[in-house]
Design an enzyme around this catalytic site. Structure first.
Site, mmCIF file in Angstrom:
data_model
loop_
_atom_site.group_PDB
_atom_site.id
_atom_site.type_symbol
_atom_site.label_atom_id
_atom_site.label_comp_id
_atom_site.label_asym_id
_atom_site.label_seq_id
_atom_site.Cartn_x
_atom_site.Cartn_y
_atom_site.Cartn_z
ATOM 1 N N ASP A 165 50.099 -14.220 64.093
ATOM 2 C CA ASP A 165 50.876 -12.985 64.253
ATOM 3 C C ASP A 165 50.106 -11.765 63.748
ATOM 4 O OD1 ASP A 165 52.934 -10.903 63.689
ATOM 5 O OD2 ASP A 165 54.323 -12.494 64.250
ATOM 6 N N ARG B 72 51.127 -9.127 62.639
ATOM 7 C CA ARG B 72 51.768 -8.442 61.509
ATOM 8 C C ARG B 72 51.581 -9.203 60.204
ATOM 9 N NH1 ARG B 72 57.417 -8.922 64.371
ATOM 10 N NH2 ARG B 72 56.505 -11.000 64.469
ATOM 11 N N CYS C 76 49.644 -17.625 60.129
ATOM 12 C CA CYS C 76 50.048 -17.480 61.530
ATOM 13 C C CYS C 76 49.128 -16.473 62.225
ATOM 14 C CB CYS C 76 51.497 -17.006 61.610
ATOM 15 S SG CYS C 76 52.150 -16.963 63.305
ATOM 16 N N CYS D 31 58.875 -15.438 62.589
ATOM 17 C CA CYS D 31 57.782 -16.110 63.302
ATOM 18 C C CYS D 31 58.223 -16.452 64.731
ATOM 19 C CB CYS D 31 57.391 -17.381 62.552
ATOM 20 S SG CYS D 31 56.038 -18.283 63.342
ATOM 21 N N HIS E 40 55.698 -17.038 57.691
ATOM 22 C CA HIS E 40 56.323 -15.713 57.598
ATOM 23 C C HIS E 40 57.643 -15.707 58.346
ATOM 24 C CE1 HIS E 40 55.466 -14.117 61.730
ATOM 25 N NE2 HIS E 40 54.533 -15.039 61.701
#
Ligand code: NAG
Ligand code: NAG
Ligand code: NAG
Length: 320
Positions: free
Chosen positions: A93, A95, A91, A149, A146
């Site tokens: 993302d 994080r 992803c 999400c 994850h």
């Protein structure tokens, strides 16, 4: 079972009403486009890194990276080329990244997009996968999802009402397969969440994005990873690769006798093909743990394939 099926059917009809399908035609905002040319300007580059602390921090970080990195490893990777064992779809993302595996550079050939998706209408992911597998010889394709999400959360929340602005519509078009999955999954946690949400929406309420520990949300993150694994193995490129592997390799990975002097070898491609596997994993942002969903797929006959102990072509693990 019958009771559940009935409830499900009734509520699915409601859901079809409450969740309009994404409209693939983007509606451009003409009041903005009318300002022609679109506004943008060059700005003074001499001092912007001083004015923006985030940018100063990024360049400072690069200096630290240069000072601390394993320069011999990079010299080797640059001179000998990369041979990443993994092609990974993760992803976007901030994080979640491949750094959670604590392995050196050279291990992961990466694609990152919203909600770690593989779509046949996306030449980006397909080209990264094709190049990673065919040209670089990656042995493992990993879909890394994850929990928490945002793309999956947005697939669960009540969609924005029309008129939908262009940025929102672009994101919702990209995640439309996950919304369809949310609307059709029969996994218990997802179905329970959906039914509760549909009751809320049917009475005029709005469903917000779910909480990070919501079991339905976590289950849908996992189901999304499984769906992407399925789409990868169903894709023409990977289907063909599996067929080629079965045709050219024995189950222990050695070339078949018929392949010894085949056109592949004459073209100098010996060793460029090896067994390929597709895996689905989920990263828990809160604990850092990576969970194997046990949905791995590979070419038929290679279920017990074990690589030879000659791991020389693999990049070394990260030095601590
Ligand atoms: C999608 O949007 C376009 C442009 O506004 C419109 O013409 C079309 O009817 C819409 N299609 C659906 C299925 O809503
Ligand atoms: C749930 O869905 C899967 C895949 O769509 C299907 O194979 C399975 O039969 C379904 N299970 C039930 C209980 O409906
Ligand atoms: C996957 O298999 C491993 C080993 O059998 C097991 O420990 C793990 O719990 C399984 N993962 C899931 C999500 O079921």
């Amino acid at each position: 079972m019958v009771y559940w099926a009935l409830i499900h059917t009734l509520l699915f009809a409601v859901a079809g009403f409450a969740h309009p399908q994404a409209n693939d035609t983007f509606k451009y905002d003409h009041s903005i486009r009318g300002r022609n040319p679109a506004p943008n300007t060059h700005f003074s580059t001499s001092s912007y890194s001083e004015r923006f602390p985030d940018i100063a921090a990024a360049f400072d970080g690069n200096k630290r990276f240069m000072a601390n990195r394993d320069s011999a490893l990079f010299q080797s990777l640059v001179q000998n080329g990369q041979k990443p064992p993994f092609m990974m779809v993760a992803c976007s993302d901030s994080r979640a990244s491949e750094s959670i595996f604590d392995l050196a550079f050279g291990n992961f050939f990466m694609e990152r997009n919203i909600a770690n998706q593989f779509r046949l209408d996306d030449f980006n992911t397909q080209s990264v996968m094709s190049y990673g597998v065919y040209a670089l010889g990656a042995q493992h394709i990993v879909i890394l999802g994850h929990y928490s999400c945002g793309g999956v959360a947005a697939s669960i929340a009540t969609p924005p009402k029309a008129p939908i602005d262009v940025p929102t519509q672009i994101v919702h078009t990209w995640i439309s397969d996950i919304r369809s999955l949310y609307l059709s999954s029969n996994r218990t946690e997802v179905a329970q969440m959906r039914i509760a949400n549909e009751i809320k929406e049917a009475s005029g309420g709005t469903v917000p994005p779910p909480g990070i520990r919501d079991p339905g949300f976590r289950a849908l993150v996992e189901e999304n990873v499984k769906l992407q694994v399925q789409k990868v193995v169903d894709s023409p490129v990977i289907k063909n690769r599996f067929a080629e592997i079965v045709q050219r390799l024995n189950p222990d990975g050695t070339p078949k006798p018929s392949e010894q002097d085949s056109h592949h070898q004459r073209r100098g491609e010996t060793g460029s093909i090896r067994p390929l596997f597709v895996h689905g994993w989920v990263h828990d942002l809160e604990t850092g743990e990576v969970i194997d969903l046990n949905v791995s797929r590979g070419p038929p006959g290679f279920e017990n394939y074990t690589p030879s102990s000659d791991g020389s072509s693999h990049p070394p693990p990260a030095s601590s």
